[in-house]
Write an enzyme that holds these catalytic residues in place. Structure first.
Site, PDB file in Angstrom:
ATOM      1  CG  ASP A   1      61.326  28.628 -62.541  1.00 47.99           C
ATOM      2  OD1 ASP A   1      62.086  28.222 -61.643  1.00 47.99           O
ATOM      3  OD2 ASP A   1      61.096  27.970 -63.573  1.00 47.99           O
TER       4      ASP A   1
ATOM      5  CE  LYS B   1      79.944   8.024 -71.792  1.00 45.96           C
ATOM      6  NZ  LYS B   1      81.083   7.791 -72.700  1.00 45.96           N
ATOM      7  CB  THR B   2      79.352  15.904 -74.163  1.00 42.32           C
ATOM      8  OG1 THR B   2      79.907  15.138 -75.237  1.00 42.32           O
ATOM      9  CG2 THR B   2      80.411  16.143 -73.116  1.00 42.32           C
TER      10      THR B   2
ATOM     11  CB  CYS C   1      47.206  30.611 -45.902  1.00 40.23           C
ATOM     12  SG  CYS C   1      45.760  31.080 -46.854  1.00 40.23           S
TER      13      CYS C   1
ATOM     14  CG  HIS D   1      50.269  32.551 -48.691  1.00 42.01           C
ATOM     15  ND1 HIS D   1      50.470  31.211 -48.440  1.00 42.01           N
ATOM     16  CD2 HIS D   1      48.977  32.679 -49.040  1.00 42.01           C
ATOM     17  CE1 HIS D   1      49.346  30.543 -48.646  1.00 42.01           C
ATOM     18  NE2 HIS D   1      48.420  31.414 -49.007  1.00 42.01           N
TER      19      HIS D   1
ATOM     20  CD  GLU E   1      53.992  31.262 -47.835  1.00 38.71           C
ATOM     21  OE1 GLU E   1      53.772  31.952 -46.824  1.00 38.71           O
ATOM     22  OE2 GLU E   1      53.120  30.523 -48.331  1.00 38.71           O
TER      23      GLU E   1
HETATM   24  N1  GLN Z   1      41.804  26.572 -48.222  1.00 42.08           N
HETATM   25  C1  GLN Z   1      41.911  27.766 -47.455  1.00 42.08           C
HETATM   26  C2  GLN Z   1      41.114  28.919 -48.073  1.00 42.08           C
HETATM   27  O1  GLN Z   1      40.812  28.894 -49.244  1.00 42.08           O
HETATM   28  C3  GLN Z   1      43.356  28.173 -47.268  1.00 42.08           C
HETATM   29  C4  GLN Z   1      44.021  28.601 -48.521  1.00 42.08           C
HETATM   30  C5  GLN Z   1      45.529  28.615 -48.420  1.00 42.08           C
HETATM   31  O2  GLN Z   1      46.096  28.063 -47.487  1.00 42.08           O
HETATM   32  N2  GLN Z   1      46.181  29.192 -49.404  1.00 42.08           N
HETATM   33  O3  GLN Z   1      40.818  29.870 -47.414  1.00 42.08           O
END
Ligand code: GLN
Length: 537
Positions: free
Chosen positions: A70, A187-188, A381, A507, A509
């Protein structure tokens, strides 16, 4: 300073986090400084040690905190930067209370849930308030009303409201209004019961946000108003979205939820300007282009396991006015059926992060398929490590090359444990975590996409590219386009002579937002929709 508490009723997975985040969007666009906080009633100190099957994605913050997903919604929907203070678990609460007890801080007293545990929970709200100096703090309580483990949190926010005084706190209850097919009706009753449960413990919600499949008509709103003791305008419809979760702020605005919250909290601010948000929705509903992206993973059956990845792909689409159809491909299916069969018709292929051996060979086949067929590839990663192993095996002909994570005895450990990890034995919070600087090489695709040479990106890994092999890779056209500032860690790789083959050890993302698509995702989607392999949908 004002405080909003968001609780959930009837069932889990209602999208409380989205509701809290969307309210954050509206308040921020009214000019208020906001902060968002999540309480999780489980006993793990953080979700870092939980399987995606249990918990979905582990979201990582700049400071290296491993948190609930979240918090990803909070960062995507607003401009707030979160820290480890923004996610509190029962595990952390008890850890602190027990440490205090051992240190003698409660000397002479019996340590109890009330007041010691509840005091610690309240302290964390105050701490966040102090640290952020926000005008409004939105705190979401995980779990469902009626859960035993959630009770200390509910008790704590009840006490908090009492101590804060009138007009400073607002309780929002997100509930489910099911559609019963046989009766053809919403339905409430479950909502009435869930609110009754809250009132029993001394919390009277002031807004009832009703998650439903069909519109709530006037009669139902009146019924909920009567039984839940709120004015009828405080019954907020939050229908399933037609296209995208990014519609939720606009939906709440249409229902005047933010107006009501401001009135309850005596907050004065202009109506939010949501024009930029409407433009995002326009691009999501009626994009100029379309593309299909294959995400190759092992948790593809789970909606939440790669949450931020899916969101960042969609943002990359928004950045290109391009609708994205995400197709989840099980890497173990690739092992059985072959990449040729499983990966047809994609504009791009993405391999996200992951741990453990299952499905690895399928991911390696996917990277090979993308490289050989010149299909845009984005590796995140583990996805970078996979691209490395594939290149080692099939281009450098290093037979049985692998990561020592999956084959400790490989003759060619092209991916190996980070130096700092060699002595680590404990599992919780011990990976290389959080934001680290990365230097990009001039003239590379990565540098061109980012438009800068130093970037800060979030990490969560134990293994890395083995520098022993750098020269061999480089000679064969494998480009190290991003390195840690000391040059020791490989952070981004790419391939020459390929329309788009980029992979990062970090990462990206986690830093993408609908209104600020991450450069790597934007570039990936741009390449994908220019792809000749792409067949129009
Ligand atoms: N398993 C891999 C590592 O620990 C990649 C980790 C991941 O993709 N977050 O380096």
């Amino acid at each position: 300073m004002k405080f909003i508490f968001v609780t959930g009723g009837v069932v889990s997975s209602l999208g409380k986090g989205l509701t809290a985040a969307a309210l954050g969007t509206l308040l921020e666009n009214r000019g208020f400084k906001i902060a968002l906080q999540k309480f999780d009633p489980y006993l793990n100190v953080d979700p870092g040690t939980m399987s995606p099957f249990q918990h979905g994605e582990v979201y990582v913050l700049d400071d290296g905190a491993e948190t609930d997903l979240d918090l990803g919604h909070y960062e995507r929907f607003t401009s707030v930067k979160l820290t480890r203070l923004n996610n509190l678990t029962s595990g952390q609460v008890y850890q602190t209370v027990l440490n205090n007890e051992r240190e003698g801080k409660y000397l002479g007293k019996t340590v109890q849930v009330i007041p010691h545990v509840t005091d610690e929970i309240k302290r964390r709200i105050h701490l966040l308030a102090e640290q952020t100096k926000a005008d409004v703090i939105i705190t979401e309580i995980g779990g469902t009303t009626g859960d035993i483990e959630g009770l200390p949190f509910l008790e704590a926010i009840r006490e908090f409201a009492l101590e804060a005084g009138a007009g400073r706190t607002c309780f929002i209850h997100v509930t489910y209004v099911p559609f019963i097919k046989a009766a053809g009706e919403l339905k409430t009753k479950p909502t009435q019961q869930s609110v009754a449960k809250l009132r029993e413990i001394g919390i009277a919600p002031q807004l009832i946000v009703c998650r439903c499949e069909k519109p709530l008509d006037k009669e139902l709103r009146q019924k909920i108003s009567l039984f839940c003791n709120v004015p009828v305008e405080a019954v907020i419809e939050e229908k399933d979205v037609d296209h995208s979760i990014y519609e939720v702020p606009l939906m709440l605005q249409r229902e005047r939820a933010d107006d009501l919250v401001c009135r309850l909290l005596h907050l004065d601010g202009p109506a939010p300007n949501m024009a930029h948000w409407q433009e995002i929705i326009r691009k999501l509903i009626a994009p100029q282009h379309r593309v299909r992206i294959g995400v190759v993973g092992k948790y593809i059956g789970l909606q939440d396991a790669y949450k931020s990845v899916y969101e960042a792909i969609i943002h990359g689409g928004v950045g290109n006015d391009c609708g994205v159809e995400i197709v989840r491909v099980d890497s173990e299916e690739i092992e059985k059926e072959g990449a040729e069969k499983m990966l047809q018709g994609f504009g791009g292929i993405l391999v996200p992060g992951g741990f453990g051996e299952r499905g690895i060979e399928g991911k390696i086949q996917a990277a090979r398929f993308a490289r050989e067929n010149k299909i845009p590839y984005l590796g995140l990663c583990l996805g970078m490590q996979i691209a490395t192993i594939e290149f080692a095996r099939n281009v450098l002909k290093l037979e049985k090359a692998h990561s020592t994570e999956f084959d400790p005895d490989t003759p060619h450990p092209v991916i190996a444990l980070l130096d700092g990890q060699k002595k680590v034995t404990k599992k919780g919070g011990t990976m290389r975590l959080g934001a680290q600087a990365c230097q990009l090489t001039i003239g590379t695709k990565a540098a061109q996409l980012y438009g800068s040479f130093v970037v800060n990106e979030r990490h969560r890994h134990r293994f890395e590219f083995n520098n022993h092999y750098r020269e061999r890779f480089e000679k064969a056209g494998f480009v190290f386009s991003g390195l840690s500032p000391d040059g020791k860690l490989v952070e981004v790789i790419e391939l020459k002579d390929h329309p788009f083959f980029v992979a990062s050890q970090f990462h990206p993302e986690f830093l993408s937002k609908p209104h600020q698509p991450h450069p790597l995702f934007r570039g990936f989607i741009a390449a994908a929709h220019q792809q000749i392999h792409h067949k129009p949908l």
